[in-house]
Design an enzyme around this catalytic site. Structure first.
Site, mmCIF file in Angstrom:
data_model
loop_
_atom_site.group_PDB
_atom_site.id
_atom_site.type_symbol
_atom_site.label_atom_id
_atom_site.label_comp_id
_atom_site.label_asym_id
_atom_site.label_seq_id
_atom_site.Cartn_x
_atom_site.Cartn_y
_atom_site.Cartn_z
ATOM 1 N N TYR A 170 8.734 9.332 -10.585
ATOM 2 C CA TYR A 170 8.249 9.297 -9.201
ATOM 3 C C TYR A 170 8.528 7.945 -8.549
ATOM 4 O O TYR A 170 8.878 7.864 -7.379
ATOM 5 C CB TYR A 170 6.749 9.601 -9.166
ATOM 6 N N HIS A 173 -0.655 12.666 -0.008
ATOM 7 C CA HIS A 173 -0.489 12.313 -1.410
ATOM 8 C C HIS A 173 0.185 13.431 -2.210
ATOM 9 O O HIS A 173 0.348 13.298 -3.424
ATOM 10 C CB HIS A 173 -1.855 12.000 -2.050
ATOM 11 N N GLU A 201 1.384 -3.836 -3.811
ATOM 12 C CA GLU A 201 0.646 -3.623 -2.570
ATOM 13 C C GLU A 201 -0.822 -3.966 -2.789
ATOM 14 O O GLU A 201 -1.471 -3.367 -3.657
ATOM 15 C CB GLU A 201 0.756 -2.160 -2.122
ATOM 16 N N ARG A 260 -7.636 -2.157 -3.563
ATOM 17 C CA ARG A 260 -7.028 -1.768 -4.830
ATOM 18 C C ARG A 260 -5.585 -2.256 -4.800
ATOM 19 O O ARG A 260 -5.073 -2.656 -3.749
ATOM 20 C CB ARG A 260 -7.056 -0.244 -5.036
ATOM 21 N N TYR A 296 -2.720 6.010 -13.491
ATOM 22 C CA TYR A 296 -3.392 6.117 -12.209
ATOM 23 C C TYR A 296 -4.902 6.106 -12.390
ATOM 24 O O TYR A 296 -5.441 6.725 -13.305
ATOM 25 C CB TYR A 296 -3.014 7.420 -11.500
#
Lengths: 184, 357
Positions: free
Chosen positions: B317, B194, B266, B224, B38
């Site tokens: 996740y 989040h 995405e 992003r 991340y």
């Protein structure tokens, strides 16, 4: 730690207030609450169907049920709310219901104080059919709406005053682990 | 831009959608390096990038008609997939204006917007829409402005109000999401919605991203990429329909993994809106089957390495535990272990033919 879950504070009087309304989903205020020596208006829940005797103290009012109290709250908040501070003390679902009613009545978030007291039981929102389950103490609960066995996720919505529940055996239907009693 | 629109494709049931060679080559592959972690990874959203998916402000492609139809099907089943809190009406009009102007500019052969004072004439030729309306007058449109326009654009959208030193998710059109619920998350702050994401909170990613976005200026959108894995090219992988798509996750075998497993990427864009000061968050999803993706040599090798070495918390996740090893084994056959260059471009002008055992 559940990041979407708020941090709750113990009950303390907000001295910036002119008037103070304390509401709880219990018959009496919990013993942990140290009542200050100012005039407080107090709403409690007695959970009885018979007539509730008027309390000696005129500023105390008891309701038959939580729903009864919540139904009364908007009318109470519709008048005389300048300088009012509201304190909700009780289960997580209850305090957020009070919060959302108070916000809808025009109170600011700084005028609303929430204290989580008593049971850790959860309200659970079924992600599939939107039905709420109240007073959930296990981490897996049968949805009364669609019949799915819901795993209670550690994700909390203040708007819904509920945790999310998703079908625990969605990937392999019928494979349902034993529930654990995590939220007493 | 000629979109070569496909007239009828499905993203459920028989999953008839396929990516043409052009669509594969324009795929916004997300991995710069052989390892993934991340990061805030925001960059200016200007036209142009590693593939043609970056050529427009709001990218459309050959799947436009099918994706709009799939959205309509989802909304018919569950109207709460599109909700905007009442105080966001100005942001609704901001969104409508931005999307109409962007589409008319980038795809003039498909969309036309004519303006005179507050009068607007909108023509959407692929969907056969021709509408006169008054900007700012919701009664002149058949649907609320945000829903009206986002039914006509690929990808999900959320609206974020900025107050109390954070961003609130106070609206959205969310029908093609990677397992999150608008109805549950509506009204949440940045850190609340989040909340379920692992690892990134501890890295400080969300604190930094929020600080950056709070200062996002008008006229300087950023973007992003995010990614996950999805069984079949199914747009609607929501918590709401998890009982429908969940069983697919247990069906992946070495024989079908190439045809059934998809990388979902995405292309996320964040745009400050002029009147409301809200932020429009665009989540433009792309689905590519693994047997399509491996026709780009570099992408096959890189995806193999990323998934093989993925942080266990992130793998969990993203819901990959049932099939990650099967995918890694499949992709491993395309990876000779040689060093590959950084960056996400395909480095191929045309696709290779691939036969799998």
């Amino acid at each position: 730690m559940i990041k979407s879950r708020p941090l709750y504070r113990p009950f303390t009087l907000d001295v910036s207030g002119r008037a103070h309304l304390v509401v709880t989903d219990q018959p009496e205020l919990p013993e942990m609450v140290d009542l200050p020596s100012v005039d407080l208006e107090i709403f409690t829940v007695q959970t009885v169907s018979s007539e509730i005797e008027a309390p000696v103290d005129g500023n105390r009012r008891a309701f038959h049920a939580v729903v009864d109290l919540l139904a009364h709250l908007p009318r109470r908040l519709a008048n005389d709310k300048i300088g009012l501070r509201i304190y909700a003390i009780g289960t997580e679902a209850f305090v957020w219901d009070v919060h959302n009613i108070a916000r809808a009545a025009g109170l600011g978030s700084a005028e609303i104080h929430l204290t989580h007291a008593g049971s850790l039981r959860r309200r659970v929102y079924c992600a599939h059919c939107k039905t709420m389950s109240e007073d959930v103490t296990d981490n897996i609960v049968l949805c009364p709406g669609c019949g799915a066995s819901l795993l209670v996720r550690d994700h909390f919505s203040r708007r819904l005053a509920a945790f999310m529940g998703v079908k625990v055996d969605a990937e392999i239907p019928g494979e349902i682990p034993a529930a654990e009693s995590l939220y007493q | 831009m000629n979109l070569n629109l496909k007239p009828d494709e499905t993203f459920r049931g028989d999953f008839s959608t396929r990516n043409s060679d052009t669509a594969i080559l324009r795929f916004p592959f997300p991995f710069h390096d052989d390892k993934y972690m991340y990061a805030v990874n925001l960059e200016p959203h200007v036209r142009g990038g590693p593939t043609a998916a970056y050529d427009a402000i709001f990218d459309l492609d050959e799947h436009y008609i099918g994706e709009c139809r799939d959205r309509a099907l989802t909304l018919a089943e569950d109207p709460l997939r599109c909700q905007v809190l009442p105080h966001m009406i100005e942001a609704e009009w901001d969104t409508l204006e931005l999307l109409m102007e962007s589409l008319a500019f980038d795809y003039p052969e498909h969309f036309t917007l004519t303006k005179s004072g507050t009068d607007r004439h909108w023509v959407n030729r692929p969907l056969g829409l021709d509408r006169n309306f008054t900007f700012g007058d919701a009664s002149s449109l058949p649907l609320p402005p945000f829903e009206y326009i986002t039914r006509q654009v690929q990808g999900d959208f959320t609206l974020h109000d900025q107050r109390e030193n954070t961003l609130f998710m106070d609206g959205g059109m969310v029908t093609s999401q990677a397992d999150w619920s608008l109805n549950f998350d509506l009204g949440m702050t940045f850190h609340e919605w989040h909340g379920p994401v692992p690892v990134a909170h501890e890295l400080g990613v969300f604190d930094r991203a929020l600080a950056y976005l709070m200062r996002l200026p008008y006229g300087k959108p950023v973007r992003r990429l995010n990614w996950t894995l999805t069984v079949h090219p199914r747009l609607d992988t929501s918590p709401e329909t998890y009982p429908i798509w969940g069983p697919d996750k247990a069906t992946i075998t070495p024989a079908n993994v190439g045809a059934h497993m998809c990388l979902r990427v995405e292309l996320q864009t964040l745009t400050r809106l002029p009147r409301s000061n809200a932020i429009l968050f665009g989540i433009r999803g792309y689905l590519i089957r693994l047997d399509e993706l491996v026709r780009v040599k570099k992408w096959a090798m890189r995806l193999h390495r990323v998934l093989r070495d993925l942080h266990p918390g992130i793998a969990e996740y993203k819901g990959t535990s049932r099939y990650r090893q099967t995918i890694v084994d499949y992709l491993g056959a395309f990876d000779d272990g040689s060093i590959i260059s950084p960056g996400t471009g395909s480095e191929q002008a045309s696709l290779r033919e691939v036969t799998t055992a």
